[in-house]
Design a protein around this motif. Structure first.
Motif, short mmCIF file in Angstrom:
data_model
loop_
_atom_site.label_atom_id
_atom_site.label_comp_id
_atom_site.label_asym_id
_atom_site.label_seq_id
_atom_site.Cartn_x
_atom_site.Cartn_y
_atom_site.Cartn_z
N VAL C 484 0.76 -1.27 0.02
CA VAL C 484 -0.04 0.09 -0.09
C VAL C 484 1.10 1.19 0.02
O VAL C 484 1.87 1.42 0.72
CB VAL C 484 -1.07 -0.02 1.13
CG1 VAL C 484 -1.75 1.26 1.33
CG2 VAL C 484 -1.96 -1.18 1.36
N GLU C 488 -2.23 5.08 -2.81
CA GLU C 488 -3.40 4.51 -2.60
C GLU C 488 -4.24 5.21 -1.42
O GLU C 488 -5.50 5.35 -1.26
CB GLU C 488 -3.13 2.88 -2.31
CG GLU C 488 -2.80 2.38 -3.66
CD GLU C 488 -2.45 0.85 -3.46
OE1 GLU C 488 -3.38 0.16 -3.35
OE2 GLU C 488 -1.45 0.43 -3.30
N THR C 507 -7.84 0.09 1.62
CA THR C 507 -6.37 -0.27 1.10
C THR C 507 -5.96 -1.51 1.53
O THR C 507 -4.77 -1.80 0.79
CB THR C 507 -5.39 0.96 1.34
OG1 THR C 507 -5.49 0.62 3.02
CG2 THR C 507 -6.07 2.41 0.97
N ALA C 509 -4.43 -1.78 4.02
CA ALA C 509 -3.31 -1.18 4.86
C ALA C 509 -3.48 -1.94 6.39
O ALA C 509 -4.55 -1.58 6.88
CB ALA C 509 -3.11 0.19 4.78
#
Lengths: 208, 92, 954
Positions: C484, C488, C507, C509
């Motif tokens: 990520v 993004e 995302t 993440a």
């Protein structure tokens, strides 16, 4: 015709009798060879389930009749030797005595109840008794018992209904270890579990 | 794994207990006298608060006694346990 | 391991002088290397100059070792030998001789063979659990343990010391790690102290229930003893918990921050000091705080050339700046790294002034990054604690909690300027230990002797920088494992997301194996930057267990194979096994299913067993039925209230079948009730419901009717039961029990007698679950096998199993609770109106029979089905429809098949089914869609065999 003042269990001959963990005797012995741990079955002990209001005159008469006052503190054991009373619940005890004592004990209890509302049931074959003793007994049980087994917390004179691994047990603490009262149909599972949990403490022989 | 204080056996792991739902929902004195709706309320309707809740538990793997607990459903804190038949204690 | 090649020449070129330890051989990505005892796979790879260890999951970019612990975001490896394990971090895999591993592109591969190792679990209790054996944790544990408390000290590493392991700090005049080793060894010697090494606390739950995983033999490789559990799950109940979990360093988002050779500064320091490995030759340091200076100086001492330190601050700590000047290290204040460059690994670093301007390219193979330190608050948060943002630290620290837990040392943010200070952590740990003691009710010692720490330079404030601004954010990584980038994150905020929880999901993440240990706060920081808000307003994503990945094998422990679930057996089990029975699981019970003879398949065995029971004599082990002793003056009242039919009118010596319902009127259980005395009954339950029925009785007695004088006691295993069935059963019983009058008048249907059977005291009940003449013989379970063997001794009694039992009962239309019912079926639905008392004022379920819903004409009724082709066996669960061609979905279904068998007695297949308005459909043709076919069936009464009941008396 039976009525409630007559013992439910009947005197039985000994021939052909078989205890629930009989098949495990040799493996228990092998697992006990290391010295730090002792596994064994004590077969055929008398166990009588007693339910009575602890505040009733019947409870007091029963205590007198069996020579052991029924313990009222939760999780404690009274008596010893040939007769022990284990607290199972606020109005429930299991009385432990040697093999063959059930008919006499049931009769004594029923007589002492004197017609009051009391439940006396011979459950000797309902559970068998397994011994987990020795220095490593606590270590073995801690693999499957959620209770704090530290001697300051659960020392001699204490008992508990709880679970070991996935089986219900009555756990009784003694000077040299523990007794487990195990439902007969679970005896094989608990025996297998104990043998498996003992491998680190008993040497490879236990896993045979 | 909650640690539930059984009024008899003391604190034990949650896995030793069975949950029994809302406490103080008595079996109706005379079910035949109830309307369908009243009976359905007894059968199917229970409170679902966020916060303190009086509920039933049974120590099935231990002493097999039923008891009541006041638990905070948002935090799982048990504020009081009391025996069947006793009134719900006042809790903060 | 047979094809091991010679190690490369010049082995371990990046190993520092003076490293000691046994040489270990290992293979990585197909090449052979050597490392040293005490290495992790990561340190051994670095020692061999291996920079690219794995590749990234989405972009396939090369990735190197980034950290030195469980926070590692990059270096995911698959272990092949000694046993395949997917997705471990190279930074936590202890090197063992013969280790074979490969780098992973994000995902691993499960082993294709069973794991032979043992795994187990232990329950433990303590007054004080200390998580982390760094300076604060050791201080806390020492204080608590020396006052006599039961203490558990758990640490994830092989040796204690925590952050001390990575530094050159001294305590009491010697290396900090030596002090840690001494202190912990002394603690471990105390009787009520347990020190758990290689043990990661992964979960913190309600009431201080804490789960930890101990890796016990993984580090021994092939030498691991087979009888020692490889991993152990600790289930710890602690009165008080001290979390001395330290901190994780975080990085900064800049271009190319994922290139192999980019590494957290503290990690590089640990590799140099602890593992005696140089992670590179020439380094640039990029920092936001003072902590990276110590790293730079330690690496310089170890022989790494420090080309420059780029400090985002204008004013770094003066003492640190002076030390750098003393070493001739160029210090670039007010600078940032704008890019790391190189083909596959770092070869140069681009720096520029923070406000922009001309960039300068510095040749380097190592870029050390410190974006500040984040307290490890995972467990505190899991435990229900709140977090608050510490402006000075630039991170979230523990706030309020309702549990008996507190953080200590850097985990609490002690130090406060971006990194921990040793003395403050020791003092804070000791204070936490004192508070834990007081809370657990121990006397608190007055003085605490702490080791003397060396002087630490005065710290300058850190500056919290999340990303280095740029026009192009495609290579500014935020979450390395999930690939990520800042780009993004900006897409997410650009799409209107304003919550970090939403950005996380958008995302991914923070969702990798590392759960964002190094990147979580960075993600929040970048989102805050994008939205123009403060991180403190934004908060963090939720911390959830487990803190680090846990193997399924560890979670399973010994609950696998034959110990997966209790296997319950009867007293006769050995006989069934010896006679080749196949077994059916009924709840936890193993029940004989059928006893095939040589050459028989299931169908022929069951047909033979059925014929024996209907035409001759057969026996079944019925010991598994639940049995409850119900005694007391009000026993009959209780049973009248719980059963739908009348039990109080049952005569002593007689037996009655009964059904129990829930208050909603649905069938809950069925069985027989034996009246032993005026005040005593023996209730039998279905095999699967024995405990539930006892609990049901206790629940009503304890919570609704405490005035009833009744006690219930389980006697399920007190008694073993043999069902003796068939027209010749009376004759067999007569021979076994010569003292028992077995003729129909002396011993009529639904009565019981005490008798001696085969010399064993027994209670014999005339009950039939097959419609045939039948007896159930009950003896003490100690004699169950003896009785069974006596019944079988003559060789004329056919043993039968549960399948035959099912066929026989289904032919008679007897339902099985849980098979022909599913909690939505009333007794009336089962065609058992006769069992619902009209006389009793009330019983559990009665009121519900007056509800409109229970008298709907379209309720599903239990009926019989005869497939028109008598050879077709319907699958249980098959649906039933009205038409011979399926309409367009949704297809209206009338019901479904609950039981289906081949009947020897009927000479054909048959089934039971729950069918809407079924009793009104008797004679109708319905269709069962089976595969592509619509099987025509005829609806019949559910009683298909001997509807007159002519056979029960023999």
């Amino acid at each position: 015709m039976a009525d409630s003042t007559v013992a439910v269990s009947m005197a039985v001959p000994i021939a052909g009798r078989r205890s629930p963990a009989a098949a495990y005797a040799a493996r228990f012995e092998a697992a006990s060879a290391g010295g730090g741990l002792r596994l064994a079955e004590i077969p055929f002990l008398t166990q009588v389930n007693l339910r009575v209001d602890p505040k009733s005159p019947a409870a007091e008469r029963i205590g007198t009749a069996i020579g052991v006052p029924l313990p009222v503190e939760p999780g404690t054991v009274a008596g010893g030797g040939d007769l022990e009373a284990l607290w199972l619940g606020p109005d429930e005890w299991v009385l432990l005595a040697p093999d063959g004592a059930a008919p006499g004990l049931v009769a004594r209890l029923t007589e002492a109840a004197g017609g009051e509302h009391v439940s006396v049931v011979d459950v000797s074959a309902q559970r068998t008794t397994l011994v987990v003793a020795g220095d490593r007994a606590r270590d073995v049980l801690a693999h499957g018992c959620t209770l704090d087994l530290h001697p300051r917390v659960f020392g001699p004179g204490r008992c508990a209904q709880t679970t070991l691994a996935r089986a219900g047990v009555v756990l009784v603490a003694g000077e040299d270890g523990f007794r487990l009262l195990v439902r007969s149909s679970f005896a094989g599972y608990v025996a297998e579990w104990l043998l498996d949990a003992s491998v680190e403490y008993a040497g490879p022989a236990a896993g045979a | 794994m909650l640690l539930i204080p059984c009024p008899w056996c003391g604190p034990r792991d949650e896995a030793e207990f069975h949950y029994g739902g809302q406490a103080h929902v008595a079996y109706p004195e005379n079910p035949a006298a109830l309307s369908d709706e009243e009976w359905a309320r007894y059968l199917f309707f229970r409170d679902n608060p966020k916060g303190l809740f009086a509920e039933r538990w049974s120590h099935t793997a231990g002493c097999r006694r039923w008891f009541n607990a006041v638990r905070d459903t948002a935090t799982n804190e048990i504020h009081a346990v009391y025996r069947v038949g006793e009134p719900r204690p006042v809790t903060a | 391991m047979s094809e091991r090649s010679e190690p490369m020449s010049g082995a371990q070129p990046y190993r520092r002088e003076g490293a000691t330890g046994k040489t270990l051989r290992f293979r990585f990505d197909g090449r052979d290397y050597e490392g040293l005892e005490g290495d992790t796979l990561a340190s051994a790879l670095l020692a061999n100059g291996v920079r690219a260890v794995a590749s990234s999951i989405k972009l396939g970019r090369p990735r190197g070792v980034y950290a030195a612990g469980c926070e590692e975001p990059n270096a995911l490896v698959q272990i092949e030998e000694p046993f395949p394990e997917p997705m471990l971090t190279a930074t936590t895999v202890e090197l063992c001789d013969g280790l074979v591993a490969t780098g992973l592109p994000g995902q691993g591969r499960l082993a294709d063979r069973p794991d032979p190792a043992r795994y187990d679990a232990v329950h433990a209790h303590c007054d004080v659990l200390v998580v982390g054996a760094g300076p604060a944790g050791i201080a806390a544990a020492s204080v608590a343990a020396r006052a006599g408390a039961r203490v558990i000290l758990a640490d994830e590493r092989p040796e204690p010391g925590g952050s001390l392991l990575g530094t050159t700090e001294t305590l009491d005049g010697g290396p900090g790690r030596d002090w840690a080793a001494r202190e912990v060894a002394a603690l471990a010697a105390l009787p009520d102290v347990r020190v758990l090494r290689r043990t990661t606390v992964v979960g913190h739950y309600d009431d201080n229930y804490v789960i930890a995983v101990e890796r016990r033999t993984n580090h021994l490789g092939a030498a691991a003893p087979a009888d020692v559990a490889r991993e152990r799950v600790w289930r710890i109940r602690a009165r008080r918990v001290v979390l001395a979990t330290g901190g994780h360093e975080r990085f900064v988002a800049f271009a190319g921050n994922d290139l192999p050779g980019v590494m957290l500064a503290g990690a590089a320091r640990t590799y140099a000091n602890h593992y005696r490995v140089l992670p590179g030759s020439r380094a640039v340091v990029f920092t936001t705080n003072d902590s990276a200076y110590a790293a730079a100086l330690d690496l310089a001492d170890a022989g790494v050339e420090i080309a420059a330190i780029a400090d985002v601050r204008q004013a770094p700590g003066e003492a640190w700046a002076a030390r750098c000047a003393g070493r001739g290290i160029e210090l670039l204040t007010g600078h940032v790294v704008t890019a790391a460059r190189g083909e596959g690994e770092v070869s140069s670093v681009e720096v520029s002034r923070r406000e922009g301007g001309e960039a300068r390219e510095i040749a380097a193979d190592l870029l050390l990054v410190s974006g500040g330190w984040t307290p490890v608050v995972h467990l505190f948060s899991q435990a229900g604690g709140t977090l608050r943002y510490d402006e000075e630290l630039g991170a979230f620290t523990p706030g309020e909690t309702r549990q008996a837990v507190e953080a200590a040392g850097f985990a609490r943010g002690v130090g406060g300027t971006g990194a921990r200070t040793l003395r403050a952590c020791l003092e804070d740990g000791a204070e936490a230990g004192r508070r834990a003691l007081a809370a657990a009710g121990f006397a608190v010692p007055a003085g605490i002797a702490l080791p003397s720490a060396g002087e630490e330079p005065a710290a300058a404030p850190a500056e919290h920088l999340w990303l280095v601004e740029s026009d192009d954010y495609d290579a500014h990584f935020v979450d390395l494992q999930r690939d990520v980038t800042v780009a993004e994150v900006l897409r997410a905020t650009g799409a209107g997301l304003t919550s970090v929880e939403h950005v996380k999901r958008y995302t991914t993440a923070g969702t990798a194996h590392d759960q964002g240990k190094t990147s979580g706060l960075l993600t929040s920081g970048v989102v805050a930057h994008a939205l123009g808000v403060d991180v403190s307003e934004l908060g963090t994503t939720t911390f959830r267990a487990p803190y680090t990945p846990v193997s399924f094998a560890a979670l399973a422990g010994r609950d696998r194979g034959h110990l997966h679930d209790p296997v319950r057996v009867t007293a006769m089990h050995e006989w069934h096994v010896a006679r080749g029975a196949l077994f059916e699981n009924v709840g936890q019970w193993k029940r004989p299913w059928y006893y095939p003879r040589a050459g028989e398949d299931m169908e022929s065995a069951v047909l033979r067993e059925c014929r024996a029971a209907r035409e001759d004599v057969a026996a079944m082990d019925a010991s598994t039925l639940g049995k409850i002793d119900v005694v007391g003056p009000d026993a009959a009242v209780l049973l009248d209230r719980l059963y739908t039919n009348m039990m109080s009118t049952l005569k002593v010596g007689s037996i009655r079948y009964g059904v129990m319902c829930r208050p909603d009127g649905m069938v809950f259980d069925d069985g027989t009730v034996i009246r032993l005395a005026d005040d005593r009954f023996l209730v039998t339950t279905t095999t699967g419901n024995a405990a539930a029925v006892l609990d049901w009785m206790e629940e009503w007695l304890q919570t609704e009717w405490p005035d009833l004088r009744v006690h219930c006691t389980s006697v399920t295993e007190q008694w073993a039961t043999v069902a003796l069935v068939g027209p010749r059963s009376r004759e067999v019983l007569a021979r076994l029990a010569p003292g028992l009058a077995v003729d129909n008048d002396s011993f009529p249907f639904m009565t019981w007698r005490d008798a001696e059977v085969a010399g064993i005291e027994a209670r014999v009940c005339r009950i039939s679950f097959s419609g045939e003449l039948a007896y159930e013989i009950n003896v003490s379970s100690w004699f169950g096998l003896a009785l069974w063997e006596a019944v079988m001794a003559s060789g004329e009694v056919t043993p039968y199993g549960t399948e035959t039992m099912h066929v026989l009962r289904a032919e008679k239309g007897f339902p099985i609770v849980g098979q022909d019912t599913d909690g939505t079926v009333t007794p009336q639905d089962l065609g058992m109106e006769w069992i619902v008392s009209k006389k009793k004022a009330d019983f559990v379920g009665k009121r519900s029979f007056a509800r409109a819903d229970t008298s709907r004409p379209d309720r599903k009724h239990l009926v019989g089905l005869l497939p028109e082709d008598p050879g077709v066996l319907l699958p249980e669960g098959a649906h039933l429809v009205e038409t011979s061609a399926l309409p367009e979905p949704p297809v209206p279904t009338l019901g479904f098949v609950t039981s289906s068998y081949r009947s020897a007695a009927l000479g054909r297949t048959f089934a039971l089914a729950l069918v809407s308005g079924g009793r009104e459909r008797i004679g109708e043709r319905l269709y069962a869609p089976v595969g592509a076919d619509l099987v025509p069936v005829t609806v019949t009464s559910h009683v298909l065999y001997d509807p007159e009941g002519a056979r029960r008396d023999g």
